[in-house]
Design an enzyme around this catalytic site. Sequence first.
Site, mmCIF file in Angstrom:
data_model
loop_
_atom_site.group_PDB
_atom_site.id
_atom_site.type_symbol
_atom_site.label_atom_id
_atom_site.label_comp_id
_atom_site.label_asym_id
_atom_site.label_seq_id
_atom_site.Cartn_x
_atom_site.Cartn_y
_atom_site.Cartn_z
ATOM 1 N NE ARG A 1 64.274 -4.435 115.706
ATOM 2 C CZ ARG A 1 64.555 -5.661 116.051
ATOM 3 N NH1 ARG A 1 63.985 -6.331 117.100
ATOM 4 N NH2 ARG A 1 65.807 -6.088 115.595
ATOM 5 N NE ARG B 1 68.926 -12.087 115.746
ATOM 6 C CZ ARG B 1 69.748 -11.921 114.828
ATOM 7 N NH1 ARG B 1 70.331 -10.641 114.975
ATOM 8 N NH2 ARG B 1 70.107 -12.463 113.759
ATOM 9 C CG HIS C 1 66.084 -3.215 107.914
ATOM 10 N ND1 HIS C 1 66.896 -2.272 108.023
ATOM 11 C CD2 HIS C 1 65.699 -3.338 109.298
ATOM 12 C CE1 HIS C 1 67.232 -1.799 109.090
ATOM 13 N NE2 HIS C 1 66.775 -2.385 110.155
ATOM 14 C CE1 TYR D 1 66.974 3.004 120.262
ATOM 15 C CE2 TYR D 1 67.030 2.272 117.760
ATOM 16 C CZ TYR D 1 67.110 2.127 119.403
ATOM 17 O OH TYR D 1 67.064 0.768 119.836
ATOM 18 N NE ARG E 1 74.833 2.743 117.690
ATOM 19 C CZ ARG E 1 73.745 2.270 117.088
ATOM 20 N NH1 ARG E 1 72.949 3.142 116.421
ATOM 21 N NH2 ARG E 1 73.548 0.876 117.142
ATOM 22 C CG HIS F 1 68.684 4.056 114.472
ATOM 23 N ND1 HIS F 1 67.801 3.931 113.524
ATOM 24 C CD2 HIS F 1 69.080 2.745 114.513
ATOM 25 C CE1 HIS F 1 67.314 2.642 113.275
ATOM 26 N NE2 HIS F 1 68.279 1.848 113.860
#
Length: 725
Positions: free
Chosen positions: A390, A420, A450, A483, A579, A607
């Site tokens: 991302r 996504r 990822h 984050y 979290r 994160h």
Amino acid sequence: MTRPAHIASLDHDDDPFAGSEGSDRYFNRELSWLAFNRRVLEEACNTAHPLLERLRFLSISGSNLDEFFMVRVAGLKGQQLQDVARLSSDGLTSGQQLAAIVAEADALVTSQRDVWRDLRRQLAETGIAVLSSRTIDEALSAEDLHWLETQFREQLFPILTPQALDPAHPFPFMPNKGLAVMFDLVRISDDQPIRELVMIPAPMPRFLRLPGEKARYVAVESLVKRFAPLVFPGYRVIGGAEFRVLRDSDIEIEEEAEDLVRYFANAIKRRRRGRVIRLELESGMPEGLGAVLRDELGGSDAFVTESGAFLGVGDLEAIVDEDRPDLKFTPFSPRFPERIREFGGDCFAAISAKDIVVHHPYETFDVVLAFLKQAAADPDVVAIKQTLYRAGKQPAVINALIAAAEAGKSVTAVVELKARFDEEQNLLWASALERAGVQVVYGFIDWKTHAKVSMVVRRENGQYRTYCHFGTGNYHPITAKVYTDLSFFTADPRLGRDAAQMFNYITGYVEPENMALISLSPRDLRPRLMRLIDAEIANAREGKPAAIWAKMNSVVDPAVIEKLYEASNAGVEIDLIIRGICCLKPGVPGMSENIRVKSVIGRFLEHSRIWAFGNGKALPNDGAKLFMSSADWMQRNFDRRIEYMLPIENRTVHKQILDQVMVANLIDNEQSWDLQSDGSYVRVQPGERPFNLHRYFMTNPSLSGRGASLAASGSVPKLSLRNRR
């Protein structure tokens, strides 16, 4: 803070499905996520936060719930419609899960409505008014009303397209997240009834702000209702009501998709037309209008809910942008690592001298951009390899890669199309990169890439040296401001060779051999994790101290949960900072009595993924086995994604991550929630020794990357587990 009366919790003691064996060992994944979103919503009630920040939490809870329905609920509904006999890990069918989900989601929507009512009143008291169609006339002067009407006529009216609903005009298509107003009208000339629909154009801002210092906002749909006589001259308005549509937005990959780019370009278009999964109606909608919408959009497959006086709570984020610093968190400027400054801003020289960890957002993401920009401009750099999951709409990372390619360097970018809701943006970046000469690779069809890794090969003294950046978060300059993530820079040749094998695995399907330090999923990450837990079990059985600390976003994988239960029964002390979703049940006698789970919800989104194993001593200790990773403990991360797990061996970096980051998370008591064995979360009370981990890191420089002079000053308070309640 005590729980407000209007914030209800799902009562797991009343769960009709709690008798199955699965529910005895696991919490339901979807209900656990809803519990997380409720914690987010409760921050909107937390008076310790400034008012506009509380509104931001409310809007986040709304956006989260939208995505949950578009993806998770849509997937379960698809299973139900196709009669897929698949049980969740807690033993529920898709139908049973959907029944429980809808009940809790409706309760959550009711809470959102009540929170918005309270916040709206408090905002009005501070000079920020959000006017409805019913309050416009009484709240505005004649001059303001004239301005508003002019704006409507000149700016909004030309874009609106009223559509009659009758046998000659079938119900129009409503796109995903589409918002519209339906009207019942009577033609004045002959008293003929007619029904009309006005869709709110998607590109249009949701709110119009009236001029002046005083902040006064009117939602677009309120303007449409207020000025309906201008839209429908010659008609008498009998009633009007708003509605909103959410559609199935997940994209499934077909193995036969030979051209992944073309497939995703088409799939993004299809997403707009996915099956309606949720129909939101304005509270108090006339029964006739509601019946039409249910028939035309809902059918028997969509979930219908009345969502209060404002639909699309996520759009309230626009009001948070109001220039009222007194109602927001005190501005925070992240630091640039002092160690790199000591080397005159030369990232390669600083990394060559010593491994560096950077703690975002307290230390700026600009250091990652500086690393890539220096690589692009450095004539001694011959190759750059980069994963992009991302990258967002900010072009800084993309521009650095393009500059490197245009400078004649070998540049490879692994662009993940399956990120996504970022698929379209990633397609645009891939096209721009390819035009500049970057070798763009899309990775595996079935697995998402990822892992967040950047690799730079540089010519030094007649040889090549590899510099690497490993991140727990994305290469996204905006999210890096909110984050909490770790960036690890190293020139360790072992990690350079491992990173090269990882890229070859993704780009050429070349199986890695003899990886020195890194573990990869789906190859060997889960087995490596299991061995580490087994080692702690062995220590406990030998009478040695045994402990595990882990911080991440979600724990779902049944195999890992069962191994943690085994460790607990062996006497291993386990502390988890999760979290979001947690399917593990902590504190159950005979199963998990040595496991504690907490969740931190605050100014920043926790994160980072960090795992620590005592290695024969109580945590924290210098000999602990410490890892950072891109993975959560979920089946998808272990089985369907390319993820990395990296051991931290540098003593300075080890100490910062374990003794600072992990300890701070454990002792935080101002923004933490403890998970109970019944599935409820209880807010931790600060007591006599309050500690806020976000405030701590905002006000104290980190130990790694501070530079020699700062490190010698000893100005940073030392954290101790004695602070823990």
